[in-house]
Design a protein around this motif. Structure first.
Motif, PDB file in Angstrom:
ATOM      1  N   LYS A 206       0.967  -1.415   0.336  1.00  0.00           N
ATOM      2  CA  LYS A 206       0.245   0.014   0.067  1.00  0.00           C
ATOM      3  C   LYS A 206       1.428   1.211  -0.088  1.00  0.00           C
ATOM      4  O   LYS A 206      -0.114   2.252  -0.678  1.00  0.00           O
ATOM      5  N   ARG A 207       1.917   1.687   0.695  1.00  0.00           N
ATOM      6  CA  ARG A 207       2.835   2.073   0.722  1.00  0.00           C
ATOM      7  C   ARG A 207       2.893   2.662  -1.182  1.00  0.00           C
ATOM      8  O   ARG A 207       3.141   3.652  -0.917  1.00  0.00           O
ATOM      9  N   PRO A 210      -0.785   3.057  -3.240  1.00  0.00           N
ATOM     10  CA  PRO A 210      -1.407   3.227  -2.184  1.00  0.00           C
ATOM     11  C   PRO A 210      -3.113   2.789  -3.212  1.00  0.00           C
ATOM     12  O   PRO A 210      -3.331   3.064  -4.188  1.00  0.00           O
ATOM     13  N   THR A 216      -4.587   2.355   3.127  1.00  0.00           N
ATOM     14  CA  THR A 216      -4.011   2.975   2.794  1.00  0.00           C
ATOM     15  C   THR A 216      -4.146   4.835   4.017  1.00  0.00           C
ATOM     16  O   THR A 216      -3.602   4.992   3.703  1.00  0.00           O
ATOM     17  N   GLN A 220      -1.946   7.268   5.492  1.00  0.00           N
ATOM     18  CA  GLN A 220      -0.885   7.943   5.050  1.00  0.00           C
ATOM     19  C   GLN A 220      -1.864   8.849   5.578  1.00  0.00           C
ATOM     20  O   GLN A 220      -0.772  11.059   5.515  1.00  0.00           O
ATOM     21  N   GLU A 222      -1.968  11.869   8.662  1.00  0.00           N
ATOM     22  CA  GLU A 222      -0.796  12.792   9.683  1.00  0.00           C
ATOM     23  C   GLU A 222      -1.194  13.828   9.913  1.00  0.00           C
ATOM     24  O   GLU A 222      -2.672  14.739  10.274  1.00  0.00           O
ATOM     25  N   ARG A 227       3.165  11.448  12.277  1.00  0.00           N
ATOM     26  CA  ARG A 227       1.934   9.781  11.618  1.00  0.00           C
ATOM     27  C   ARG A 227       2.089   8.227  12.061  1.00  0.00           C
ATOM     28  O   ARG A 227       2.890   8.114  13.286  1.00  0.00           O
TER      29      ARG A 227
END
Length: 409
Positions: A206-207, A210, A216, A220, A222, A227
């Motif tokens: 997924k990194r 995505p 995901t 992501q 933040e 994170r």
């Protein structure tokens, strides 16, 4: 001033034994009347531990917001260092085992992917899945509603939320089944270890690629430059599985049993298929009356605590009995009556305070839509076995039926 030393009574039963499981409501009533704070043992498989229990609504609610009773005992980091990876992720890295400020940090990050758009999409998907399952079961005389209807819906939803590809779902399901089973079972470590490996590989994919899924979103998410770590993402997947899958399919099953036990209430729901307020109220009453979870993760007394003139010693393991709190006559009028119009209904079926169940809204949504579809499509729904043949699984403080054989038509 010294802390009072009035002895705390010992309950005349052990939680998790067949004796307790045969009549939990009777034991809860005894506790509320005679020993609202009591000492006992909690038995789970081959493991037994001393535990202090609270049974009245006001005490359970107060405990869930008491900073003297944290989820993570002092020295948690040192304990984590000596644990195998799977136990470390399930205990010290899990959101449900954190306290503020770390808990608040994780909860803020985790909540970011749960947008109104995602929730609306989930509702449409749950309705589609419920009707697909009922289509597939049309020609069967007897259906195990737990296995064939209640379980596949949240399992599919959680798989799609996490972004598990169709081809990978059997492996994911095997790992999830192990995660939710008895830890003493043969091969448990290996199966849960494989689930962790699978989830780490999925995070890596997924990194680099995505998707439109919660995993995901977690990667992501933040807040002020902060994170989730990879361990926190993996632990969060486990939390989602437990909060959004296990609780939900048992809630759907329990809802059907309870409505069959109360045909007047079931008829009332059938007559108001579009009354969203009534249906939401019904789900809240089901959670109060027969919710699957009767306790929470235990807390640890950070100091000697004076609780209504009795002392809970520092280091004691303490648990609120939510199933007892939800039947407390001091908090609910006629608590043993099932009433889908009950208001107010401030039950503790999803906990309370900072650790209020992260998957509560998802569980409510899935249960409401699934039961709506079932009652609409199966006007002659009935048990396929005598009521006293329905068997509860022997899990302490859980209400989980082993199976639910029904006639849909």
């Amino acid at each position: 001033m010294s802390i009072p030393t009035t002895p705390v009574p010992e309950a005349p039963f052990t939680i998790g034994t067949p004796e307790f499981s045969a009549d939990p409501l009777g034991h809860y009533a005894w506790l509320r009347e005679n020993a609202p704070l009591a000492r006992t043992e909690l038995v789970y498989g081959p493991v037994s531990q001393p535990i202090w229990i609270l049974s009245r609504y006001r005490d359970c609610r107060a405990m869930l917001t008491d900073p003297r009773l944290p989820r993570s005992p002092a020295g948690g980091a040192a304990i984590a260092a000596g644990l195998p990876e799977h136990l470390r992720l399930l205990s010290t890295e899990s959101l449900i085992m954190k306290d503020d400020p770390e808990h608040k940090r994780l909860r803020t990050l985790v909540s970011k992917p749960f947008t109104p758009r995602m929730t609306a999409q989930l509702g449409e998907r749950v309705r589609e899945l419920a009707n697909d399952r009922l289509d597939a079961l049309t020609d069967r005389d007897v259906v195990d509603l737990r296995q064939d209807f209640a379980l596949p819906i949240p399992y599919t939803v959680i798989s799609e939320m996490v972004g598990v590809a169709e081809a990978d779902r059997p492996r994911f399901q095997d790992g999830v089944a192990a995660l939710l089973s008895d830890r003493s079972a043969e091969g448990w470590d290996e199966q849960v270890g494989d689930l962790i490996t699978f989830t780490r590989d999925l995070v890596a994919r997924k990194r680099s690629a995505p998707g439109d899924d919660i995993l995901t979103g977690l990667i992501q998410a933040e807040q002020d430059g902060d994170r989730l770590t990879e361990d926190e993402v993996v632990a969060m997947v486990f939390t989602l599985v437990i909060a959004g899958y296990e609780t939900t399919y048992n809630l759907i099953t329990n809802a059907v049993v309870t409505l069959l036990d109360h045909p007047d209430q079931m008829t009332r729901l059938r007559q108001a298929p579009d009354d969203e307020g009534l249906w939401r109220s019904a789900i809240e009453e089901i959670v109060r009356f027969c919710g699957p979870v009767g306790g929470t993760k235990p807390a640890t007394a950070a100091e000697d605590i004076d609780w209504d003139g009795r002392t809970i010693p520092a280091g004691s393991t303490v648990m609120p009995l939510l199933g007892s709190a939800n039947r407390d006559p001091e908090a609910f009028d006629a608590p043993d009556r099932f009433d889908i119009t009950r208001s107010p209904n401030h039950h503790l079926g999803f906990g309370y305070g900072a650790h209020f169940c992260l998957g509560a809204n998802l569980a409510r949504l899935e249960a409401r839509i699934a039961v709506q579809a079932l009652l609409t499509r199966s006007p002659r729904l009935s048990l396929a076995v005598p009521r006293d043949e329905l068997v509860l699984e022997p899990m302490p403080l859980w209400t989980r039926y082993h199976e639910l054989p029904v006639h849909l038509d």
